[in-house]
Design a protein around this motif. Structure first.
Motif, PDB file in Angstrom:
ATOM      1  N   ASP A   6       0.853  -1.190   0.000  1.00  0.00           N
ATOM      2  CA  ASP A   6       0.000   0.000   0.000  1.00  0.00           C
ATOM      3  C   ASP A   6       0.889   1.239   0.000  1.00  0.00           C
ATOM      4  O   ASP A   6       1.144   1.823   1.051  1.00  0.00           O
ATOM      5  N   THR A  26      -1.487  -1.198  -4.150  1.00  0.00           N
ATOM      6  CA  THR A  26      -2.610  -0.269  -4.049  1.00  0.00           C
ATOM      7  C   THR A  26      -2.065   1.123  -3.784  1.00  0.00           C
ATOM      8  O   THR A  26      -1.064   1.286  -3.087  1.00  0.00           O
ATOM      9  N   THR A  27      -2.727   2.098  -4.382  1.00  0.00           N
ATOM     10  CA  THR A  27      -2.366   3.493  -4.137  1.00  0.00           C
ATOM     11  C   THR A  27      -3.657   4.232  -3.797  1.00  0.00           C
ATOM     12  O   THR A  27      -4.750   3.687  -3.948  1.00  0.00           O
ATOM     13  N   ASN A  28      -3.495   5.442  -3.335  1.00  0.00           N
ATOM     14  CA  ASN A  28      -4.661   6.330  -3.182  1.00  0.00           C
ATOM     15  C   ASN A  28      -4.146   7.757  -3.344  1.00  0.00           C
ATOM     16  O   ASN A  28      -2.927   7.976  -3.393  1.00  0.00           O
ATOM     17  N   LEU A  31      -1.486   8.765  -0.853  1.00  0.00           N
ATOM     18  CA  LEU A  31      -0.180   8.114  -1.039  1.00  0.00           C
ATOM     19  C   LEU A  31       0.567   8.725  -2.223  1.00  0.00           C
ATOM     20  O   LEU A  31       1.791   8.875  -2.183  1.00  0.00           O
ATOM     21  N   LYS A  87      -9.909   2.023  -8.987  1.00  0.00           N
ATOM     22  CA  LYS A  87     -10.339   2.097  -7.586  1.00  0.00           C
ATOM     23  C   LYS A  87     -11.411   3.183  -7.465  1.00  0.00           C
ATOM     24  O   LYS A  87     -11.178   4.349  -7.828  1.00  0.00           O
ATOM     25  N   PHE A 133     -11.425  -0.995   5.431  1.00  0.00           N
ATOM     26  CA  PHE A 133     -10.294  -0.291   6.074  1.00  0.00           C
ATOM     27  C   PHE A 133     -10.242  -0.666   7.558  1.00  0.00           C
ATOM     28  O   PHE A 133     -10.854   0.006   8.394  1.00  0.00           O
ATOM     29  N   ARG A 136      -8.464   2.006  10.196  1.00  0.00           N
ATOM     30  CA  ARG A 136      -9.235   3.229  10.500  1.00  0.00           C
ATOM     31  C   ARG A 136     -10.426   2.925  11.401  1.00  0.00           C
ATOM     32  O   ARG A 136     -10.866   3.803  12.158  1.00  0.00           O
ATOM     33  N   ALA A 167      -7.653  -3.619   3.871  1.00  0.00           N
ATOM     34  CA  ALA A 167      -6.852  -2.403   3.698  1.00  0.00           C
ATOM     35  C   ALA A 167      -6.701  -1.683   5.035  1.00  0.00           C
ATOM     36  O   ALA A 167      -7.274  -2.094   6.038  1.00  0.00           O
ATOM     37  N   SER A 168      -5.912  -0.603   4.993  1.00  0.00           N
ATOM     38  CA  SER A 168      -5.606   0.134   6.212  1.00  0.00           C
ATOM     39  C   SER A 168      -5.024  -0.828   7.264  1.00  0.00           C
ATOM     40  O   SER A 168      -5.377  -0.793   8.426  1.00  0.00           O
ATOM     41  N   ARG A 170      -2.067  -2.040   9.503  1.00  0.00           N
ATOM     42  CA  ARG A 170      -1.030  -1.215  10.139  1.00  0.00           C
ATOM     43  C   ARG A 170       0.166  -2.006  10.655  1.00  0.00           C
ATOM     44  O   ARG A 170       1.217  -1.440  10.866  1.00  0.00           O
ATOM     45  N   THR A 187      -3.500  -5.462   1.893  1.00  0.00           N
ATOM     46  CA  THR A 187      -2.594  -4.439   1.385  1.00  0.00           C
ATOM     47  C   THR A 187      -2.028  -3.716   2.586  1.00  0.00           C
ATOM     48  O   THR A 187      -2.763  -3.277   3.468  1.00  0.00           O
TER      49      THR A 187
END
Ligand code: E4P
Length: 219
Positions: A6, A26-28, A31, A87, A133, A136, A167-168, A170, A187
Motif C-alpha cells: 500500500d 494499491t495506491t490512493n 499516497l 479504484k 479499512f 481506520r 486495507a488500512s 497497520r 494491502t
C-alpha cells in the motif's frame, strides 16, 4: 493469501517485489501526494512506472465523485496498462460506475468500505475487490477485524467471487488475523510485511548456530 503493498513509493514497491512475495500494489490520492506526484501527466507516468515493477494488479484511484466523471476517469486509467484496477469510492455514483465497468470487463476495487452492507452492495455491482479499512475502524474503537469476518460470511453465503482486500493494515498482527479470517488479499505498508520476518528466537538461534560453527572450525 495475496500480498499487496500500500504505497506509491517506487523504491518500497521494488523492495517488496525483490523479496518475492508481492502480488500487487494499491495506491490512493494521499499516497500519491506523499510522493509529491501531482498533475495528470505525472500521475499517469507514475502508474506506468509502478506497473513496470510489479507483476500483479495496480489499483489506481479516481478523483471524480459523479457517475459520468468516474466513468470517464476510470476508462482513461484502465487504458494505461492491463494491470490497472480502477479504484472507486463507496458512494452511490461509485456503485453505479462499478456496475458499468463490470459490464465492460474493467476490473474495480471499491474503496472506503466500513460496513458489511457497503461490501455487499459493491459485490452485487460486480466489484473485483472490496477494500475494508480495518486500521481506520480500530482508530475509532471499532473492531476492524469483525468487519472482515462479517464480509467473509456474507460472500461465502452467496458465493460472491469479489475478493476481500483488507486495507488500512497497520502491523503484522493485522496480517495474521486477516489470514486467519480468510481475507483474500491484504494491502499493507512495507514495514508490516517485513515485520512478519521478525522473531527474537530466530535471531538468537541463528547467532548460536553461527557461533557454534565458528567454534568447531577453530575460529
Ligand atoms: C487502501 O487501499 C488504502 O490505500 C489504505 O489501505 C489506507 O490505509 P490508511 O488508513 O493507513 O491510510
Amino acid at each position: 493469501m495475496k500480498f499487496f503493498i500500500d504505497t506509491a513509493n517506487l523504491a518500497q514497491i521494488k523492495e517488496a517485489h525483490d523479496l518475492g512475495v508481492l502480488d500487487g500494489v494499491t495506491t490512493n490520492p494521499s499516497l500519491m501526494a506523499k510522493e509529491g506526484i501531482s498533475g495528470q501527466e505525472n500521475v499517469i507516468n507514475h502508474y506506468k512506472a509502478i506497473c513496470e515493477i510489479t507483476d500483479g494488479d495496480v489499483s489506481a484511484e479516481v478523483i471524480a465523485t459523479t457517475y459520468d466523471e468516474i466513468v470517464a476517469e476510470g476508462l482513461e486509467l484502465a487504458k494505461l496498462h492491463e494491470k490497472i484496477v480502477v479504484k472507486v469510492p463507496m458512494i452511490k455514483d461509485g456503485v453505479k460506475a462499478i456496475k458499468f465497468f463490470t459490464s465492460k470487463g474493467i476490473r474495480t476495487n471499491c474503496t472506503l468500505i466500513f460496513s458489511p452492507g457497503q461490501a455487499l452492495l459493491a459485490a452485487k455491482a460486480g466489484a473485483t475487490y472490496v477494500s475494508p479499512f480495518i486500521g481506520r475502524l480500530d482508530d475509532v474503537s471499532t473492531d476492524g477485524l469483525t468487519l472482515i469476518e462479517d464480509i467473509r460470511t456474507i460472500f461465502d453465503n452467496y458465493g460472491y467471487t469479489t475478493e476481500i482486500l483488507a486495507a488500512s493494515v497497520r502491523h503484522p498482527m493485522h496480517i495474521i488475523n486477516c489470514a486467519k479470517l480468510g481475507a483474500d488479499v491484504i494491502t499493507a505498508p512495507l514495514s508490516a510485511i517485513t515485520g512478519l520476518l521478525k522473531h527474537p528466537l530466530t535471531d538468537n538461534g541463528l547467532a548460536q548456530f553461527l557461533a557454534d560453527h565458528a567454534k568447531a572450525a577453530g575460529k
